[in-house]
Write an enzyme that holds these catalytic residues in place. Structure first.
Site, PDB file in Angstrom:
ATOM      1  N   ASN A 112       0.438  -1.391  -0.695  1.00  0.00           N
ATOM      2  CA  ASN A 112      -0.054  -0.122   0.099  1.00  0.00           C
ATOM      3  C   ASN A 112       0.949   1.262  -0.314  1.00  0.00           C
ATOM      4  O   ASN A 112       2.212   1.333  -0.071  1.00  0.00           O
ATOM      5  CB  ASN A 112      -0.632  -0.027   1.756  1.00  0.00           C
ATOM      6  CG  ASN A 112      -1.701   0.915   1.323  1.00  0.00           C
ATOM      7  OD1 ASN A 112      -2.786   1.086   0.080  1.00  0.00           O
ATOM      8  ND2 ASN A 112      -2.234   1.798   2.755  1.00  0.00           N
ATOM      9  N   HIS A 114       0.644   5.151   1.579  1.00  0.00           N
ATOM     10  CA  HIS A 114      -0.174   6.199   1.952  1.00  0.00           C
ATOM     11  C   HIS A 114       0.225   7.736   2.402  1.00  0.00           C
ATOM     12  O   HIS A 114       1.627   7.694   2.384  1.00  0.00           O
ATOM     13  CB  HIS A 114      -0.097   4.817   3.566  1.00  0.00           C
ATOM     14  CG  HIS A 114      -0.879   6.512   4.751  1.00  0.00           C
ATOM     15  ND1 HIS A 114      -2.233   6.000   4.826  1.00  0.00           N
ATOM     16  CD2 HIS A 114      -0.371   7.495   5.530  1.00  0.00           C
ATOM     17  CE1 HIS A 114      -2.914   7.003   5.559  1.00  0.00           C
ATOM     18  NE2 HIS A 114      -1.794   7.808   6.404  1.00  0.00           N
TER      19      HIS A 114
HETATM   20  C1  GRF Z   1      -2.284   8.790  -2.851  1.00  0.00           C
HETATM   21  O1  GRF Z   1      -2.103   9.467  -2.259  1.00  0.00           O
HETATM   22  C2  GRF Z   1      -2.025   7.642  -1.954  1.00  0.00           C
HETATM   23  O2  GRF Z   1      -0.794   7.804  -1.011  1.00  0.00           O
HETATM   24  C3  GRF Z   1      -3.731   7.262  -1.084  1.00  0.00           C
HETATM   25  O3  GRF Z   1      -4.636   7.461  -2.169  1.00  0.00           O
HETATM   26  C4  GRF Z   1      -3.590   8.464  -3.324  1.00  0.00           C
HETATM   27  C5  GRF Z   1      -4.027   7.834  -4.241  1.00  0.00           C
HETATM   28  O4  GRF Z   1      -4.179   8.454  -5.149  1.00  0.00           O
HETATM   29  N1  GRF Z   1      -3.333   6.360  -0.867  1.00  0.00           N
HETATM   30  P1  GRF Z   1      -4.520   8.316  -6.866  1.00  0.00           P
HETATM   31  O5  GRF Z   1      -5.479   7.611  -7.014  1.00  0.00           O
HETATM   32  O6  GRF Z   1      -2.792   7.126  -6.542  1.00  0.00           O
HETATM   33  O7  GRF Z   1      -3.815   9.687  -7.800  1.00  0.00           O
END
Ligand code: GRF
Length: 219
Positions: A112, A114
């Site tokens: 994941n 975050h």
């Molecule tokens: C990212 O900032 C990630 O850290 C978080 O959700 C966001 C997803 O952005 N888990 P994207 O859909 O990849 O543009």
């Protein structure tokens, strides 16, 4: 000598899909030895599904029947991931919490990203929380997924500065640019066999990874 087959990725998204796209480009440009097997979302209208289709990827929506019946989503997702031969599950802005049994069944095979320097700010609204706390630095963390929300072993962090006139949007954009670099990088380590999961912990380059690596980015 034959080149080993690329690592097959099953990417789960809920929204924009910018990390998914960054990973797909890294695969396509052979910067990492991986390929996107399938992109899944619980939101049929997710912008990222359209982006994935434009990239000629297999992109599918799977209905989310509610948290109480998430096992139905997980069964359907596991069937597609199995059918597509996904070897690594990549959560990229996937906004649902997977059950302990799904996570246990894929131990060490789910990553994941975050948007905070974990263990700071697990959960939502991380950019706002960093601004409210007047933090001087903020960032993102790639980690293995365990049953603890945003609490699995951390692998690589991106640190970015928080500027005086930052808004939630400007800070988010800075963090996201760094995410697009560190997420493909970690997947590449995994694809090259440098990053392993052994007896419940991450190993990098033959050593237990006790602390995450940190990469610092400028404004
Ligand atoms: C990212 O900032 C990630 O850290 C978080 O959700 C966001 C997803 O952005 N888990 P994207 O859909 O990849 O543009």
């Amino acid at each position: 000598m034959s080149t080993p087959a690329p690592l097959r990725l099953g990417i789960l998204i809920s929204g924009r899909g910018s990390n998914m796209a960054a990973i797909a480009h890294a695969c396509r440009e052979r910067r990492i030895a991986a390929e996107v097997a399938v992109v899944l979302s619980e939101r049929p209208g997710a912008q990222g599904l359209a982006i994935a289709r434009d990239l000629d990827l297999d992109a599918r929506a799977i209905a989310w029947p509610g948290a109480a019946r998430r096992v139905e989503f997980e069964r359907a997702a596991a069937a597609v991931l199995g059918e597509k031969g996904a070897q690594l599950i990549v959560l990229a802005g996937f906004m649902r919490i997977l059950s302990g049994s799904f996570v246990a069944a894929h131990q060490g095979a789910i990553l994941n990203i975050h948007p905070s320097l974990l263990p700071k700010y697990p959960g939502l609204h991380t950019h706002r929380r960093a601004l409210d706390a007047r933090d001087r630095e903020h960032g993102a963390t790639v980690h293995f997924v365990t049953a603890e929300l945003d609490g699995g072993p951390r692998i690589l962090q991106a640190k970015v500065p928080v500027l005086q006139d930052d808004t939630e949007q400007s800070l988010c954009a800075r963090v996201q640019s760094a995410e697009h670099i560190i997420y493909p990088r970690v997947i590449g380590w995994r694809a090259d066999g440098r990053l392993l999961w052994r007896a419940g912990s991450p190993w990098l380059d033959g050593r237990p990874l006790l602390q995450p690596l940190v990469e610092t980015f400028d404004a």
